[in-house]
Design an enzyme around this catalytic site. Sequence first.
Site, short mmCIF file in Angstrom:
data_model
loop_
_atom_site.label_atom_id
_atom_site.label_comp_id
_atom_site.label_asym_id
_atom_site.label_seq_id
_atom_site.Cartn_x
_atom_site.Cartn_y
_atom_site.Cartn_z
N ASP A 102 0.86 -1.18 0.00
CA ASP A 102 0.00 0.00 0.00
C ASP A 102 0.90 1.23 0.00
OD1 ASP A 102 0.93 0.42 2.52
OD2 ASP A 102 -0.98 0.19 3.54
N GLN A 148 -10.69 9.17 -4.02
CA GLN A 148 -11.19 9.75 -2.77
C GLN A 148 -12.43 10.60 -3.07
OE1 GLN A 148 -10.37 9.07 0.25
NE2 GLN A 148 -8.53 7.86 -0.08
N GLY A 164 -10.86 5.71 1.06
CA GLY A 164 -11.61 6.48 2.05
C GLY A 164 -12.47 5.59 2.91
N ASP A 209 -8.35 -5.99 0.37
CA ASP A 209 -7.51 -6.26 1.52
C ASP A 209 -8.29 -5.82 2.74
OD1 ASP A 209 -6.27 -3.72 3.01
OD2 ASP A 209 -6.48 -3.20 0.89
#
Length: 334
Positions: free
Chosen positions: A52, A159, A186, A236
């Site tokens: 990430d 986002q 988000g 994930d």
Amino acid sequence: MRTLDSHDIIATKTPGILVNTYHLYADLGRKILSTFGSIREFMGWDGALISDSGGFQVMSLAKQYHGKITDEGVWFNLNKKKKVKLTPESSIAFQMELKPDMAVVLDDFTPPQAKEAEAKDTVDRTILWAKRSKAEFERQCQRLGLTEKTRPYLLAVVQGGKWQKLRAECAKRLVKIGFDGYGYGGWPIADNGDFDYLSAKIIAKHVPKGTFLYGLGIGKPEEVVSLVEMGYTIFDCVLPTRDARHGRLYVFNAASIKQIDVHAPDFYSYYVPTKEKHYADDSPVSTACDCLLCTHYSRAYLNHLFKIKDLSALRLATIHNLRFYSILMEKLRP
Ligand SMILES: [Zn+2]
């Protein structure tokens, strides 16, 4: 993935894992990593691997613990002595040293309570950082001699929070820059406490065919089922492992793996060993599971391990929950 090692994870048929750039950057560092050549070699992991960007920690650590966010990047105040700075460039550069299959660009997490103007600022910064990340990614690929075939995939994150216009705008502007995939970033919970499926749909609608859709930090089994129907294929989430450590196991409401129907309502339930009254239950946690726990041990034994706080309870429960999720994904695969 606490309590498990790479061999345990492989045995749960979990095809890929995510490593956390922020924590590896702050706690492991480049020097040790360079000795091993990649995070795979360091961990002894052969499967698929995503790194990430540290974007979630922008929200969870920097925004909550008086860090600083500017257009340049994010500063984390770990303690009085230690500050960590992460920029779009340093996030990508470090991820390239991790050598993942998929890297994610640094984004500015829209806080769940953000008003529209603040949400718009996070979208603008997400776009600015995405552009810089892609430029850095291309520089790194050139430096490392990576080709279109050997380079990792690069994913961007959408986002905008609950502001649908902003979600669409963010997705469109990211698509213009061009990435291999796009993530639903988000906070995915709407004001009424329900999962925000609308944002997931808007993102899926705006990204080109043939690119990946990624649900970051998602989710509950029924949320995964719905998002797969929209075209999402990568997820994930801490739920299966964290719930396992808290003694909450996921169990398919079926007698065997073959009989599982993930599209049926209430296709699973929770099994909480510590709340169990039948301590002498010699049946497995689930007959619709082929994990180490379900094929070797009884409910009674697991209850006992939790009761005496034996660490193997956490390991066995984690193995079971990961296998639950890998079975779920197997059932959803076309
Ligand atoms: Zn099991």
